[in-house]
Every structure is written in C-alpha cells, then in structure tokens.
Motif scaffolding. Structure first.
Motif, PDB file in Angstrom:
ATOM      1  N   UNK A 236       0.768  -1.323   0.070  1.00 28.48           N
ATOM      2  CA  UNK A 236       0.012  -0.171  -0.205  1.00 28.48           C
ATOM      3  C   UNK A 236       0.873   1.317   0.029  1.00 28.48           C
ATOM      4  N   UNK A 237       1.963   1.487   0.742  1.00 32.39           N
ATOM      5  CA  UNK A 237       2.831   2.229   0.820  1.00 32.39           C
ATOM      6  C   UNK A 237       3.446   2.480  -0.305  1.00 32.39           C
ATOM      7  N   UNK A 238       4.011   1.323  -1.148  1.00 36.75           N
ATOM      8  CA  UNK A 238       4.828   1.508  -2.068  1.00 36.75           C
ATOM      9  C   UNK A 238       3.899   2.093  -3.361  1.00 36.75           C
ATOM     10  N   UNK A 239       2.747   1.425  -3.409  1.00 40.88           N
ATOM     11  CA  UNK A 239       1.935   1.954  -4.431  1.00 40.88           C
ATOM     12  C   UNK A 239       1.415   3.246  -4.361  1.00 40.88           C
ATOM     13  N   UNK A 240       1.023   3.721  -3.290  1.00 41.31           N
ATOM     14  CA  UNK A 240       0.762   5.270  -3.165  1.00 41.31           C
ATOM     15  C   UNK A 240       1.965   6.232  -3.510  1.00 41.31           C
ATOM     16  N   UNK A 244       1.861   8.629  -6.962  1.00 39.42           N
ATOM     17  CA  UNK A 244       2.233  10.075  -6.627  1.00 39.42           C
ATOM     18  C   UNK A 244       3.248  10.541  -7.620  1.00 39.42           C
ATOM     19  N   UNK A 245       4.221   9.788  -7.739  1.00 41.28           N
ATOM     20  CA  UNK A 245       5.370  10.149  -8.683  1.00 41.28           C
ATOM     21  C   UNK A 245       5.286  10.095 -10.217  1.00 41.28           C
ATOM     22  N   UNK A 246       4.454   8.876 -10.399  1.00 47.20           N
ATOM     23  CA  UNK A 246       3.934   8.989 -11.515  1.00 47.20           C
ATOM     24  C   UNK A 246       3.359  10.096 -12.187  1.00 47.20           C
ATOM     25  N   UNK A 247       2.493  10.682 -11.473  1.00 49.63           N
ATOM     26  CA  UNK A 247       1.485  11.558 -11.809  1.00 49.63           C
ATOM     27  C   UNK A 247       2.353  12.913 -12.172  1.00 49.63           C
TER      28      UNK A 247
END
Length: 410
Positions: A236-240, A244-247
């Motif tokens: 969950x932490x990794x995906x969030x 965020x960076x992907x955006x």
C-alpha cells in the motif's frame, strides 16, 4: 508466476521501439536554453556559411599558377598589391603576378584561387618571394562550403549538443522550436535501504546510492529528475508513493524489488498504474536479468535491479534508449563504442548477453580491455571500469587477444 518470461537483448530493444511513445509538446527556446533539447522541426539554412570566400591561414592571396615551380632554392616573385583588413571587404580583384596579404578568417580578394601561408614566403621591398607552390583552392574556404543556403542543416529529432548550437548561431538563429524536456521520477524500494547520507549503518542496512548513479546518467542525457526517496516493502505504501511520482513525471524509475521474491511488489505496483502494463519482465543478460519495463497509460515505467552495478548497466543500455525515444530523439549520436583487444579469455553462457566491466589501456597503438574480476553487486568494479565489453548472446565467450566492442563510460 505469469511474468518473468525472459526476453533477449535484441527483443527488448525491439519492444522498446514498439511500446514507448514520444513527447509531442513543443516549446520555443533561446539557444542558451536549448542545449540537450530535441528539435521539433527541421532547420533549413537561410544563408551561406561562410558568406564569402575566406582564408584559413595568415598568408597571401595568389593565383596558384603564379607559384608553380617555387622552391627554397628557386623562389618565385610576385608584386605585393596591398592587404585585406580583418572584418572588412576585400577591395579590387587580384591580377596575375600579384599577391595580397590576408589574415586568418579574412575575405579572399575576388579572382584569387589560393592562399600561400606566410611561413612559405617572404616580403622584401614590395616583392613577395614564394618558396613553395600551392594548389588551386588551398587554404581557402569557399562561400557556402560549410553550410549552403537552402540545405537542411538539422533534421527534426536531432539532439542539440554544443556543436549543433554553434551551427545554429552561425546562421543567426536565436530561437528554436523543440520538444519540451522530460522529467523522470525515481523511487528506491526496500526495508534495508537508508538515505546515502546516513553516517552509521545498522546491521543489514544499505545506503541508497542508486539514485545518485541513475539520476547522474539521466541528467547527462538532458533529463530533469525528481527524487521520491525510499519506500518500505509494503504494498500500500509503495503503490501510493509510486502513483504520486507517476503523476508528476514522464518516466517513472523504480529501483529494487524487480525479482520474484515474496516481498517484491514492483510488478503489481506497476500493473496498478495503468494499461497495458508490463511488456518485459526479465532479460537474458548478465548482470541485470530481473529487469521490468512497462508502459502505463502512455508513460514508461522502468523497474531496475537493486544491485548498483546491475542498475547502472541496465539503465545505461535500456534506460537511455527509452529516454531518447520518449523525448523524440531520432537523429542522435549512436552509442559510444570502441573496439579493444581482450587481455584474457572471458567465458559466457550461450543464449545470454553478458556485459563485463573492463579497464581500458593503450599498448602499441591499440586499445586493450582488461576484465575487472568481481561479483555483479560490487560498487568498486564500476569505479575501476572505463567501459563494458559486450558479449552477444550467440557467442560462447571471447578469446584472449580477440577484438571486442566496448561501450565506453561517459
């Protein structure tokens, strides 16, 4: 596992070509701001460079025929008819039997067809003693010889290096239309990873050096980088954090967690970012087999191995290709390769491309590549290396003294 279907190096390059979309947003930049940008349109020369016949040496403008037979023992004689001042137009045309002094870069008088270097003649009382003959066109750059009016100087998709910037400036071009520069976001993963500034490590901890090495390569290719820090091995932490960076970026780079361990969530996280997702999970290469390449809703995502040496080599090979394609570079420099002879036999497994770090040295006019022995995860092997020997998948190694391609370090 449904992923980890290994691709060859050649297949991987072909898939990158197929899947990675270009950035098409165009902006106008001054030449001072355009270094390392990619041209969005071709540049057609509106004038000749140089705009006049000019001398490449300090010397005397002459007719080549008037110097034929001149030598130290039997000099020729010409009448000195004046000189051309730097930055000014030449005056009257040159006549046969005459010579006019021209400085380096100065305009050659009309009629003359060559320039005799000052070292090969001597002016005495208005007469020029010529001690060497010259050929027609010698020591002259003709108008338009460098750049000709109407020719395409640079194609769209060309990366603007200092030399391209200089060529544009020679035409009086002050602004160019380029694709906007891309941003790459970087995120390290792993419970054992700590900031590189950490002074004292606990048992089992490793400093995060991959951001500095990978970002350093990206910056050298003209890419702005965003550091996302370090995330724990928690889905969950990794995906969030990845979302965020992907955006924020045009390319997302994830370091660590690309293999098939129980806590390696990279593939799942990448798949969560968008379609079509992973197109490479595993490359038949050493080092760097557990590499992930993906596209999520038009944005490339790169999953690098955690080992610093593997991460650098993979990013040097495939990251650069992805970045060049993403930023629309189509007429860039080919990868810097030189050929050197191996100092040792180097074994390699058939069906897998191997990249061996080497130290380069010159001996009797030839380059030699000395393999640096060490495990793939060792950082010092990178520090000691000057390049990487490429052993292609169809080979079973190389022999001592064999000429091999080397990807030179930048």
């Amino acid at each position: 596992m449904q992923f980890f279907k290994v691709k060859t190096v050649e297949e991987t390059f072909a898939l990158i070509q197929e899947h990675i979309p270009e950035i098409r947003e165009v902006e106008t930049r001054t030449l001072e701001e355009a270094l390392h940008c990619i041209l969005a349109e071709p540049i057609v020369a509106a004038e000749n460079v140089p705009g006049f016949d000019r001398s490449t040496v300090d010397g005397y403008a002459v007719f080549a025929k008037d110097t034929y037979g001149s030598s130290e023992s039997m000099p020729g004689f010409l009448t000195v008819a004046g000189e051309v001042e730097m930055g000014k137009e030449a005056g009257a045309p040159l006549s046969r039997g005459e010579a006019i002094y021209v400085p380096t870069g100065g305009m050659v008088p009309p009629g003359s067809d060559s320039v005799l270097m000052i070292e090969h003649c001597e002016e005495i009382g208005g007469l020029l003693n010529t001690y060497r003959q010259v050929a027609p066109g010698e020591n002259i750059i003709r108008a338009g010889e460098d750049i000709k009016e109407g020719e395409v100087l640079l194609e769209a998709g060309t990366k603007l290096r200092p030399q391209e910037i200089g060529a544009l400036a020679s035409l009086g071009i002050s602004k160019v239309n380029v694709y906007r520069k891309i941003k790459a976001a970087y995120l390290s993963t792993g419970d054992e990873i700590v900031p590189y500034e950490t002074e004292s490590l606990k048992v089992g901890q490793v400093r995060d050096i991959n951001y500095l090495t990978v970002a350093g390569l990206a910056k050298g290719w003209g890419v702005e980088t965003i550091y996302g820090g370090i995330t724990a091995d928690d889905y969950d932490i990794f995906a969030a954090k990845a979302r965020e960076l992907y955006e924020q970026a045009d390319i997302l780079i994830l370091s660590g967690g690309s293999s098939v361990g129980a806590k390696d969530y990279t593939t799942e996280v990448i798949q969560s970012l968008g379609e079509p997702g992973v197109f490479v999970h595993g490359i038949s290469i050493k080092p760097g087999k557990p590499t992930i390449l993906a596209v999520a809703n038009g944005k490339p995502v790169i999953g690098l191995p955690g080992h610093p040496a593997s991460a650098m080599i993979i990013f040097r090979l495939f990251g650069e290709k992805i970045i060049k394609q993403r930023q629309g570079e189509r007429h860039g420099k080919k990868p810097e390769r030189l050929f050197a002879r191996s100092t040792k036999n180097i074994p390699s497994a058939p069906g897998r491309s191997d990249y061996i770090r080497v130290r380069l040295f010159e001996k009797e006019g030839e380059w030699w590549a000395d393999p640096i022995i060490g495990k793939s995860g060792l950082i010092t092997t990178l520090v000691k290396s000057d390049g990487i020997v490429e052993i292609q998948s169809e080979k079973e190694g190389i022999l001592q003294g064999e000429l091999v391609p080397v990807i030179a370090s930048k």
